[in-house]
Write a protein that holds these residues in place. Structure first.
Motif, PDB file in Angstrom:
ATOM      1  N   THR A 113       0.839  -1.200   0.000  1.00 35.64           N
ATOM      2  CA  THR A 113       0.000   0.000   0.000  1.00 35.64           C
ATOM      3  C   THR A 113       0.870   1.245   0.000  1.00 35.64           C
ATOM      4  OG1 THR A 113      -1.735  -1.184   1.193  1.00 35.64           O
ATOM      5  CG2 THR A 113      -1.848   1.220   1.218  1.00 35.64           C
ATOM      6  N   ILE A 114       1.918   1.239   0.809  1.00 38.07           N
ATOM      7  CA  ILE A 114       2.837   2.380   0.854  1.00 38.07           C
ATOM      8  C   ILE A 114       3.522   2.566  -0.500  1.00 38.07           C
ATOM      9  CG2 ILE A 114       4.974   3.255   1.889  1.00 38.07           C
ATOM     10  CD1 ILE A 114       4.021   1.919   4.520  1.00 38.07           C
ATOM     11  N   ILE A 115       3.965   1.470  -1.100  1.00 34.84           N
ATOM     12  CA  ILE A 115       4.596   1.541  -2.419  1.00 34.84           C
ATOM     13  C   ILE A 115       3.607   2.062  -3.456  1.00 34.84           C
ATOM     14  CG2 ILE A 115       5.573   0.141  -4.284  1.00 34.84           C
ATOM     15  CD1 ILE A 115       6.878  -1.586  -2.068  1.00 34.84           C
ATOM     16  N   LEU A 116       2.354   1.616  -3.380  1.00 34.11           N
ATOM     17  CA  LEU A 116       1.320   2.083  -4.303  1.00 34.11           C
ATOM     18  C   LEU A 116       1.137   3.587  -4.205  1.00 34.11           C
ATOM     19  CD1 LEU A 116      -1.047   1.387  -6.293  1.00 34.11           C
ATOM     20  CD2 LEU A 116      -2.492   1.252  -4.257  1.00 34.11           C
ATOM     21  N   VAL A 117       1.088   4.105  -2.995  1.00 37.23           N
ATOM     22  CA  VAL A 117       0.903   5.541  -2.786  1.00 37.23           C
ATOM     23  C   VAL A 117       2.105   6.310  -3.346  1.00 37.23           C
ATOM     24  CG1 VAL A 117       0.760   7.341  -1.012  1.00 37.23           C
ATOM     25  CG2 VAL A 117      -0.666   5.315  -0.834  1.00 37.23           C
ATOM     26  N   ILE A 118       3.306   5.803  -3.131  1.00 41.28           N
ATOM     27  CA  ILE A 118       4.513   6.478  -3.622  1.00 41.28           C
ATOM     28  C   ILE A 118       4.576   6.434  -5.148  1.00 41.28           C
ATOM     29  CG2 ILE A 118       7.044   6.363  -3.670  1.00 41.28           C
ATOM     30  CD1 ILE A 118       6.875   5.437  -0.713  1.00 41.28           C
ATOM     31  N   VAL A 119       4.277   5.274  -5.736  1.00 40.21           N
ATOM     32  CA  VAL A 119       4.325   5.131  -7.196  1.00 40.21           C
ATOM     33  C   VAL A 119       3.290   6.034  -7.866  1.00 40.21           C
ATOM     34  CG1 VAL A 119       3.878   3.512  -9.094  1.00 40.21           C
ATOM     35  CG2 VAL A 119       5.352   2.838  -7.206  1.00 40.21           C
ATOM     36  N   THR A 120       2.081   6.098  -7.318  1.00 40.02           N
ATOM     37  CA  THR A 120       1.069   6.973  -7.921  1.00 40.02           C
ATOM     38  C   THR A 120       1.488   8.442  -7.820  1.00 40.02           C
ATOM     39  OG1 THR A 120      -0.242   6.998  -5.886  1.00 40.02           O
ATOM     40  CG2 THR A 120      -0.878   5.405  -7.588  1.00 40.02           C
ATOM     41  N   ALA A 121       2.163   8.811  -6.735  1.00 37.48           N
ATOM     42  CA  ALA A 121       2.637  10.186  -6.602  1.00 37.48           C
ATOM     43  C   ALA A 121       3.712  10.489  -7.645  1.00 37.48           C
ATOM     44  CB  ALA A 121       3.176  10.437  -5.201  1.00 37.48           C
ATOM     45  N   ILE A 122       4.619   9.542  -7.881  1.00 37.30           N
ATOM     46  CA  ILE A 122       5.683   9.756  -8.873  1.00 37.30           C
ATOM     47  C   ILE A 122       5.102   9.842 -10.278  1.00 37.30           C
ATOM     48  CG2 ILE A 122       7.698   8.677  -9.946  1.00 37.30           C
ATOM     49  CD1 ILE A 122       8.395   7.569  -7.133  1.00 37.30           C
ATOM     50  N   ILE A 123       4.244   8.897 -10.630  1.00 32.73           N
ATOM     51  CA  ILE A 123       3.620   8.912 -11.962  1.00 32.73           C
ATOM     52  C   ILE A 123       2.781  10.173 -12.135  1.00 32.73           C
ATOM     53  CG2 ILE A 123       1.902   7.764 -13.429  1.00 32.73           C
ATOM     54  CD1 ILE A 123       2.905   5.092 -12.231  1.00 32.73           C
ATOM     55  N   GLY A 124       2.023  10.526 -11.108  1.00 25.90           N
ATOM     56  CA  GLY A 124       1.194  11.728 -11.168  1.00 25.90           C
ATOM     57  C   GLY A 124       2.028  12.983 -11.350  1.00 25.90           C
ATOM     58  N   ALA A 125       3.151  13.080 -10.647  1.00 31.86           N
ATOM     59  CA  ALA A 125       4.014  14.261 -10.772  1.00 31.86           C
ATOM     60  C   ALA A 125       4.555  14.386 -12.198  1.00 31.86           C
ATOM     61  CB  ALA A 125       5.154  14.173  -9.772  1.00 31.86           C
ATOM     62  N   LYS A 126       4.930  13.265 -12.793  1.00 33.34           N
ATOM     63  CA  LYS A 126       5.431  13.310 -14.175  1.00 33.34           C
ATOM     64  C   LYS A 126       4.335  13.738 -15.138  1.00 33.34           C
ATOM     65  CE  LYS A 126       9.249  10.121 -13.702  1.00 33.34           C
ATOM     66  NZ  LYS A 126       9.934   8.930 -14.180  1.00 33.34           N
ATOM     67  N   LEU A 127       3.143  13.178 -14.975  1.00 32.53           N
ATOM     68  CA  LEU A 127       2.029  13.556 -15.847  1.00 32.53           C
ATOM     69  C   LEU A 127       1.638  15.021 -15.671  1.00 32.53           C
ATOM     70  CD1 LEU A 127      -0.266  10.407 -15.578  1.00 32.53           C
ATOM     71  CD2 LEU A 127       0.951  11.203 -17.604  1.00 32.53           C
ATOM     72  N   VAL A 128       1.639  15.481 -14.432  1.00 32.73           N
ATOM     73  CA  VAL A 128       1.287  16.877 -14.160  1.00 32.73           C
ATOM     74  C   VAL A 128       2.317  17.802 -14.790  1.00 32.73           C
ATOM     75  CG1 VAL A 128       1.178  18.595 -12.304  1.00 32.73           C
ATOM     76  CG2 VAL A 128      -0.096  16.476 -12.097  1.00 32.73           C
ATOM     77  N   ARG A 129       3.584  17.450 -14.674  1.00 36.08           N
ATOM     78  CA  ARG A 129       4.643  18.276 -15.267  1.00 36.08           C
ATOM     79  C   ARG A 129       4.474  18.350 -16.787  1.00 36.08           C
ATOM     80  NH1 ARG A 129      10.454  17.485 -16.757  1.00 36.08           N
ATOM     81  NH2 ARG A 129      11.366  19.540 -16.524  1.00 36.08           N
ATOM     82  N   GLN A 130       4.248  17.206 -17.408  1.00 32.32           N
ATOM     83  CA  GLN A 130       4.097  17.150 -18.864  1.00 32.32           C
ATOM     84  C   GLN A 130       2.878  17.937 -19.318  1.00 32.32           C
ATOM     85  OE1 GLN A 130       3.230  13.270 -20.346  1.00 32.32           O
ATOM     86  NE2 GLN A 130       3.222  13.914 -22.489  1.00 32.32           N
ATOM     87  N   GLN A 131       1.722  17.676 -18.710  1.00 36.03           N
ATOM     88  CA  GLN A 131       0.497  18.355 -19.134  1.00 36.03           C
ATOM     89  C   GLN A 131       0.515  19.825 -18.753  1.00 36.03           C
ATOM     90  OE1 GLN A 131      -3.196  16.413 -18.296  1.00 36.03           O
ATOM     91  NE2 GLN A 131      -2.507  14.455 -19.102  1.00 36.03           N
ATOM     92  N   GLY A 132       1.167  20.156 -17.660  1.00 37.20           N
ATOM     93  CA  GLY A 132       1.283  21.556 -17.260  1.00 37.20           C
ATOM     94  C   GLY A 132       2.118  22.354 -18.253  1.00 37.20           C
ATOM     95  N   MET A 133       3.218  21.772 -18.713  1.00 38.07           N
ATOM     96  CA  MET A 133       4.055  22.445 -19.716  1.00 38.07           C
ATOM     97  C   MET A 133       3.300  22.595 -21.035  1.00 38.07           C
ATOM     98  SD  MET A 133       6.709  23.322 -18.143  1.00 38.07           S
ATOM     99  CE  MET A 133       7.846  23.802 -19.412  1.00 38.07           C
ATOM    100  N   ASP A 134       2.563  21.553 -21.411  1.00 38.19           N
ATOM    101  CA  ASP A 134       1.750  21.630 -22.632  1.00 38.19           C
ATOM    102  C   ASP A 134       0.705  22.738 -22.524  1.00 38.19           C
ATOM    103  OD1 ASP A 134       3.171  19.533 -23.715  1.00 38.19           O
ATOM    104  OD2 ASP A 134       1.613  18.020 -23.318  1.00 38.19           O
ATOM    105  N   ALA A 135       0.054  22.821 -21.383  1.00 39.53           N
ATOM    106  CA  ALA A 135      -0.970  23.856 -21.178  1.00 39.53           C
ATOM    107  C   ALA A 135      -0.342  25.244 -21.230  1.00 39.53           C
ATOM    108  CB  ALA A 135      -1.690  23.640 -19.847  1.00 39.53           C
ATOM    109  N   LEU A 136       0.827  25.411 -20.618  1.00 39.33           N
ATOM    110  CA  LEU A 136       1.514  26.701 -20.630  1.00 39.33           C
ATOM    111  C   LEU A 136       1.893  27.108 -22.049  1.00 39.33           C
ATOM    112  CD1 LEU A 136       2.774  29.064 -19.092  1.00 39.33           C
ATOM    113  CD2 LEU A 136       4.855  27.682 -18.873  1.00 39.33           C
ATOM    114  N   GLN A 137       2.411  26.170 -22.822  1.00 37.88           N
ATOM    115  CA  GLN A 137       2.760  26.464 -24.216  1.00 37.88           C
ATOM    116  C   GLN A 137       1.522  26.835 -25.027  1.00 37.88           C
ATOM    117  OE1 GLN A 137       4.852  22.963 -25.482  1.00 37.88           O
ATOM    118  NE2 GLN A 137       6.798  23.615 -24.597  1.00 37.88           N
ATOM    119  N   ASN A 138       0.422  26.127 -24.793  1.00 35.33           N
ATOM    120  CA  ASN A 138      -0.823  26.439 -25.513  1.00 35.33           C
ATOM    121  C   ASN A 138      -1.360  27.815 -25.137  1.00 35.33           C
ATOM    122  OD1 ASN A 138      -0.790  24.022 -26.912  1.00 35.33           O
ATOM    123  ND2 ASN A 138      -2.083  22.969 -25.428  1.00 35.33           N
ATOM    124  N   VAL A 139      -1.243  28.186 -23.861  1.00 31.89           N
ATOM    125  CA  VAL A 139      -1.673  29.516 -23.424  1.00 31.89           C
ATOM    126  C   VAL A 139      -0.836  30.578 -24.123  1.00 31.89           C
ATOM    127  CG1 VAL A 139      -1.664  31.114 -21.459  1.00 31.89           C
ATOM    128  CG2 VAL A 139      -2.655  28.856 -21.197  1.00 31.89           C
TER     129      VAL A 139
END
Length: 158
Positions: free
Chosen positions: A32-58
């Motif tokens: 469960t602890i590993i699951l929480v950590i892995v989802t945070a890492i994957i989520g951070a990468k996705l947020v960074r990618q989509q956030g940069m895309d959104a900024l470029q589109n703006v």
């Protein structure tokens, strides 16, 4: 609004703890602890990618002289998703990943836009009836509407 936020800050952690306990009973505490950590890492990468895309589109929309409303909403959703994904828990991760999904964002944007349209049309109708009321009462004075001009002089005294 305060009551809603208060309940939100009380209920969300309680639900998260209950979910974490139930998941740890099924897959184990360490998993469960590993699951929480892995989802945070994957989520951070996705947020960074989509956030940069959104900024470029703006930036692209603004360079073309257009209002980037959709891109700003996407950026807001990505920021909220990032906060949810970095918050330890199962339910917050689920909502965070949902906000990173373009289909969910589009549906949410459409729902919010329809709510805003309904509220604005209600305000406009109220404003028009208010304007019409004043217009009819002003016309009873049998005088033409003239703009008021105030003339005066200004001297600066230091």
């Amino acid at each position: 609004m305060f009551r809603f936020l208060f309940l939100l800050f009380i209920l969300v952690p309680i639900v998260e703890i209950a979910l974490l306990i139930q998941v740890s009973e099924v897959i184990g505490g360490l998993a469960t602890i590993i699951l929480v950590i892995v989802t945070a890492i994957i989520g951070a990468k996705l947020v960074r990618q989509q956030g940069m895309d959104a900024l470029q589109n703006v930036q692209k929309q603004m360079a073309q002289g257009q209002m980037p409303a959709k891109e700003l909403f996407t950026g807001l959703c990505v920021i909220i998703a990032g906060v949810l994904l970095l918050t330890p828990g199962i339910m917050t991760d689920l909502f965070g990943f949902l906000l990173l999904t373009p289909a969910v964002r589009n549906k949410l944007a459409a729902g919010l836009a329809s709510q805003a349209t309904v509220r604005m049309s209600a305000q406009v109708q109220h404003g028009q009836s208010h304007f019409q009321h004043h217009q009819t009462t002003d016309n009873t004075n049998d005088r033409a509407e003239q703009p008021t001009t105030i003339d005066g002089e200004f001297k600066r005294k230091d």
